[in-house]
Scaffold this active site. Structure first.
Site, mmCIF file in Angstrom:
data_model
loop_
_atom_site.group_PDB
_atom_site.id
_atom_site.type_symbol
_atom_site.label_atom_id
_atom_site.label_comp_id
_atom_site.label_asym_id
_atom_site.label_seq_id
_atom_site.Cartn_x
_atom_site.Cartn_y
_atom_site.Cartn_z
ATOM 1 N N TRP A 55 5.444 2.629 -1.506
ATOM 2 C CA TRP A 55 4.386 2.921 -2.499
ATOM 3 C C TRP A 55 3.245 3.721 -1.867
ATOM 4 O O TRP A 55 2.871 3.462 -0.721
ATOM 5 C CB TRP A 55 3.828 1.586 -2.996
ATOM 6 C CG TRP A 55 2.501 1.678 -3.675
ATOM 7 C CD1 TRP A 55 1.271 1.695 -3.077
ATOM 8 C CD2 TRP A 55 2.266 1.761 -5.084
ATOM 9 N NE1 TRP A 55 0.278 1.789 -4.040
ATOM 10 C CE2 TRP A 55 0.853 1.834 -5.280
ATOM 11 C CE3 TRP A 55 3.099 1.785 -6.217
ATOM 12 C CZ2 TRP A 55 0.266 1.922 -6.537
ATOM 13 C CZ3 TRP A 55 2.509 1.868 -7.471
ATOM 14 C CH2 TRP A 55 1.107 1.934 -7.636
ATOM 15 N N ASP A 91 -4.223 6.203 -3.549
ATOM 16 C CA ASP A 91 -5.268 7.185 -3.226
ATOM 17 C C ASP A 91 -5.048 8.017 -1.954
ATOM 18 O O ASP A 91 -4.692 7.468 -0.906
ATOM 19 C CB ASP A 91 -6.604 6.482 -2.970
ATOM 20 C CG ASP A 91 -6.955 5.437 -3.993
ATOM 21 O OD1 ASP A 91 -6.220 5.282 -4.970
ATOM 22 O OD2 ASP A 91 -7.980 4.771 -3.792
ATOM 23 N N GLN A 123 -3.262 5.608 0.875
ATOM 24 C CA GLN A 123 -2.993 4.195 0.660
ATOM 25 C C GLN A 123 -1.478 4.018 0.565
ATOM 26 O O GLN A 123 -0.817 4.716 -0.218
ATOM 27 C CB GLN A 123 -3.658 3.724 -0.646
ATOM 28 C CG GLN A 123 -5.171 3.693 -0.565
ATOM 29 C CD GLN A 123 -5.666 2.501 0.241
ATOM 30 O OE1 GLN A 123 -5.701 1.398 -0.252
ATOM 31 N NE2 GLN A 123 -6.038 2.734 1.495
ATOM 32 N N TRP A 163 2.465 -1.824 -5.141
ATOM 33 C CA TRP A 163 1.240 -1.976 -4.369
ATOM 34 C C TRP A 163 1.309 -3.288 -3.591
ATOM 35 O O TRP A 163 1.807 -4.297 -4.101
ATOM 36 C CB TRP A 163 0.048 -1.974 -5.340
ATOM 37 C CG TRP A 163 -1.271 -1.889 -4.652
ATOM 38 C CD1 TRP A 163 -1.926 -0.762 -4.273
ATOM 39 C CD2 TRP A 163 -2.098 -2.996 -4.262
ATOM 40 N NE1 TRP A 163 -3.110 -1.091 -3.662
ATOM 41 C CE2 TRP A 163 -3.242 -2.446 -3.633
ATOM 42 C CE3 TRP A 163 -1.985 -4.382 -4.350
ATOM 43 C CZ2 TRP A 163 -4.266 -3.242 -3.113
ATOM 44 C CZ3 TRP A 163 -3.000 -5.168 -3.833
ATOM 45 C CH2 TRP A 163 -4.137 -4.600 -3.229
ATOM 46 N N SER A 213 -9.234 2.205 0.732
ATOM 47 C CA SER A 213 -9.533 3.637 0.833
ATOM 48 C C SER A 213 -10.759 3.948 1.668
ATOM 49 O O SER A 213 -11.653 3.123 1.830
ATOM 50 C CB SER A 213 -9.708 4.217 -0.570
ATOM 51 O OG SER A 213 -8.441 4.320 -1.160
ATOM 52 N N ARG A 265 -16.587 -0.594 -1.918
ATOM 53 C CA ARG A 265 -15.469 0.007 -1.164
ATOM 54 C C ARG A 265 -15.428 1.540 -1.228
ATOM 55 O O ARG A 265 -16.178 2.161 -1.945
ATOM 56 C CB ARG A 265 -14.136 -0.558 -1.679
ATOM 57 C CG ARG A 265 -13.902 -0.393 -3.166
ATOM 58 C CD ARG A 265 -12.561 -1.043 -3.550
ATOM 59 N NE ARG A 265 -12.335 -0.982 -4.992
ATOM 60 C CZ ARG A 265 -12.698 -1.941 -5.844
ATOM 61 N NH1 ARG A 265 -13.285 -3.030 -5.416
ATOM 62 N NH2 ARG A 265 -12.471 -1.800 -7.138
ATOM 63 N N ASP A 266 -14.494 2.076 -0.463
ATOM 64 C CA ASP A 266 -14.133 3.497 -0.455
ATOM 65 C C ASP A 266 -15.220 4.390 0.142
ATOM 66 O O ASP A 266 -15.720 5.316 -0.505
ATOM 67 C CB ASP A 266 -13.768 3.966 -1.887
ATOM 68 C CG ASP A 266 -12.791 3.031 -2.583
ATOM 69 O OD1 ASP A 266 -12.065 2.318 -1.870
ATOM 70 O OD2 ASP A 266 -12.758 2.992 -3.827
ATOM 71 N N TRP A 315 -2.873 3.908 -12.295
ATOM 72 C CA TRP A 315 -2.675 2.460 -12.438
ATOM 73 C C TRP A 315 -2.123 2.177 -13.821
ATOM 74 O O TRP A 315 -2.601 2.711 -14.811
ATOM 75 C CB TRP A 315 -4.009 1.720 -12.251
ATOM 76 C CG TRP A 315 -4.573 1.892 -10.875
ATOM 77 C CD1 TRP A 315 -5.716 2.552 -10.544
ATOM 78 C CD2 TRP A 315 -4.019 1.415 -9.651
ATOM 79 N NE1 TRP A 315 -5.893 2.512 -9.175
ATOM 80 C CE2 TRP A 315 -4.873 1.819 -8.606
ATOM 81 C CE3 TRP A 315 -2.868 0.681 -9.331
ATOM 82 C CZ2 TRP A 315 -4.626 1.514 -7.259
ATOM 83 C CZ3 TRP A 315 -2.621 0.383 -7.984
ATOM 84 C CH2 TRP A 315 -3.497 0.791 -6.981
HETATM 85 C C1 FRU Z 1 -8.533 3.173 -6.206
HETATM 86 C C2 FRU Z 1 -8.524 1.887 -5.419
HETATM 87 C C3 FRU Z 1 -9.677 1.856 -4.426
HETATM 88 C C4 FRU Z 1 -9.176 0.914 -3.370
HETATM 89 C C5 FRU Z 1 -7.706 1.247 -3.327
HETATM 90 C C6 FRU Z 1 -6.830 0.081 -2.984
HETATM 91 O O1 FRU Z 1 -7.303 3.522 -6.724
HETATM 92 O O2 FRU Z 1 -8.576 0.768 -6.290
HETATM 93 O O3 FRU Z 1 -10.918 1.492 -4.989
HETATM 94 O O4 FRU Z 1 -9.810 1.124 -2.153
HETATM 95 O O5 FRU Z 1 -7.373 1.751 -4.602
HETATM 96 O O6 FRU Z 1 -5.505 0.501 -2.780
#
Ligand code: FRU
Length: 491
Positions: A47, A50, A66, A74, A110, A169-170, A298
């Site tokens: 899988w 991002d 990811q 996932w 991410s 995050r990110d 998603w």
């Molecule tokens: C976005 C997300 C991010 C997170 C990641 C987890 O698609 O939800 O916010 O870091 O995917 O895989």
């Protein structure tokens, strides 16, 4: 402490090796799937979501992503890795990050990458569901751009700011005037926010404040923010959660580094297709701003999961500021290298309910550039059809309605994936509509009028559905020119 540290380094190396071995073992079978793309970034197996860590480093483009290597679903996030000299031919690299520390054991979420004087530095979110706070920011470094080790100082940001929440995050890092800046996505009181930090060494971070937040309509949590200078402005890209049908948003505005505030100006959805999320950009040695997005979404059906893989990136797109306040997203020039056999047509009157205009043109990996003249058009709708089956059962339509000024993709008869119609408002200037398409086995990317409007979609037609045509409904339209190329695979 030292012993623990070397144990955890060793453990990380072992986990990376185990994941690489697993991917290598499953990959040959995965490559048999006819829906594998031929010139897009994908994982060799498993899988992906991002794009992460887009960076130009030592003369090469690096894209991390990811990745769950052990299944097509996932799962605990690793960082996969590919690199390229030309943004077209991507070489798989060993997995860069695996979750193994108490701060990231739920996943290495991410983040971004920077070249810190030759040290390739990844800044990512450590995620652990049952912990509080559940998301912290971490750093891993590499001297060779292949093997990464996590810093002892991790997490480098261990708490969300009071203005944010545990959804934190990110991180996206960039350098401005010798100072490192980082935006991290968060949200509070139903408002998505981008929290800003600064640092001189990528290890110690100081909280500056909230650089930008939702005006009340822009979603409750801002995933994957990316803030960067473009021409005399700055742009903020986001993937807002719960902003109705808007999945990604760009905001052009002005950044004040003294106050740490980004003032919002024009904003619009980045891409109007079903399959586009979490885009990220890099700046290359030619000063180009290049964006890649996850070309899936998603909750969408992903038929390739049955074949042990899921997920692809979009083609790289150059981001430009146009009309003083808008962004245009154009396929990078380098993609021309893939062009093979060319087919050209000109001045075709496309009549209501007729077909077979593009003799000799067919394929499942194609670039198409078509220009329609609307000045004499009487059609209620017109456009292009790709991936058509001989019996007329399967087709994917790119449609323009001049009355409602809607440009959309209709994938109701595109095969075994989700159907649906999605697009957006597009105003045609000077009566000329230019459509630029990249078709690749299980995807169609549409760029209208210099990339001012784009639509990215996954489709899963039968491999034998390879027809291409133009069509018109309730009237006629003039196709001024159409150039198409069959595209060579990247490897
Ligand atoms: C976005 C997300 C991010 C997170 C990641 C987890 O698609 O939800 O916010 O870091 O995917 O895989």
């Amino acid at each position: 402490m030292t012993i623990n540290r070397s144990l955890s380094v060793e453990e990380h190396e072992k986990l990376v090796e185990k994941a690489n071995d697993y991917v290598k073992k499953t990959s040959p079978e995965v490559q048999q799937d006819p829906h594998r793309l031929s010139f897009h970034i994908m994982a060799e197996a498993g899988w992906i979501n991002d794009p992460n860590g887009l960076v130009f480093y030592n003369g090469e483009y690096h894209v991390f992503f990811q990745h769950h290597p052990y299944s097509a679903d996932w799962g605990p996030m690793h960082w996969g890795h590919v690199k390229s000299k030309d943004l077209v031919h991507w070489e798989p690299q060993p997995i860069a990050l695996a979750p193994n520390m108490e701060y990231d054991e739920g996943g290495c979420f991410s983040g971004s990458a920077v070249d810190n004087n030759g040290e390739l530095t990844l800044i990512y979110t450590g995620h652990v569901d049952h912990k509080s706070p559940k998301e912290v920011q971490c750093v891993a470094v590499s001297q060779d751009g292949i093997a990464f080790s996590k810093l002892e100082e991790n997490p480098v940001v261990s708490m969300p700011p009071a203005e944010g929440s545990e959804d934190f995050r990110d991180p996206k890092v960039w350098n401005e005037g010798g100072i490192w800046y980082m935006v991290v996505g968060t949200g509070k009181d139903n408002k998505g926010k981008a929290a800003l930090y600064s640092s001189s060494d990528l290890r110690e971070w100081e909280y500056v404040g909230i650089a930008a937040e939702s005006d009340g309509t822009q979603g409750v949590m801002w995933e994957c923010p990316d803030l960067f200078p473009i021409a005399h402005k700055h742009a903020l890209l986001l993937s807002p959660m719960e902003m109705e049908n808007t999945k990604t948003l760009y905001i052009v505005g002005d950044m004040d580094y003294d106050t740490g505030k980004f003032e919002q100006g024009f904003s619009q959805e980045i891409d109007f297709g079903f399959d586009f999320y979490a885009p990220q950009t890099l700046m290359d040695d030619q000063g180009r701003r290049i964006m890649i997005g996850w070309m899936d979404m998603w909750g969408e059906k992903m038929p390739s999961q049955e074949k042990d893989w899921a997920g692809s990136m979009t083609i790289p797109r150059e981001v430009q500021l146009v009309e003083g306040q808008k962004l245009a997203f154009k396929p990078v020039e380098e993609l021309k290298q893939l062009r093979g056999e060319r087919h050209s047509f000109s001045n075709i009157q496309v009549m209501d309910n007729q077909e077979g205009y593009l003799e000799g043109l067919q394929g499942d990996t194609l670039e198409i550039r078509a220009q329609f003249d609307l000045s004499t058009a009487t059609a209620s709708e017109f456009g292009l059809k790709v991936r058509c089956s001989g019996d007329g059962q399967e087709e994917t339509l790119v449609v323009y309605n001049p009355n409602t000024q809607q440009l959309y993709v209709d994938r109701d008869r595109s095969g075994i994936g989700n159907g649906g119609v999605k697009g957006g408002h597009h105003e045609v200037k000077d009566d000329r509509l230019h459509l630029h398409l990249f078709v690749d086995r299980s995807s169609v990317e549409v760029f209208a009028d210099g990339g001012i409007m784009t639509m990215s979609n996954r489709i899963y037609p039968s491999p034998s559905s390879q027809g291409v045509d133009v069509f018109s409904r309730e009237g006629k339209v003039n196709l001024q020119s159409l150039h198409a190329w069959t595209l060579k695979p990247m490897s």
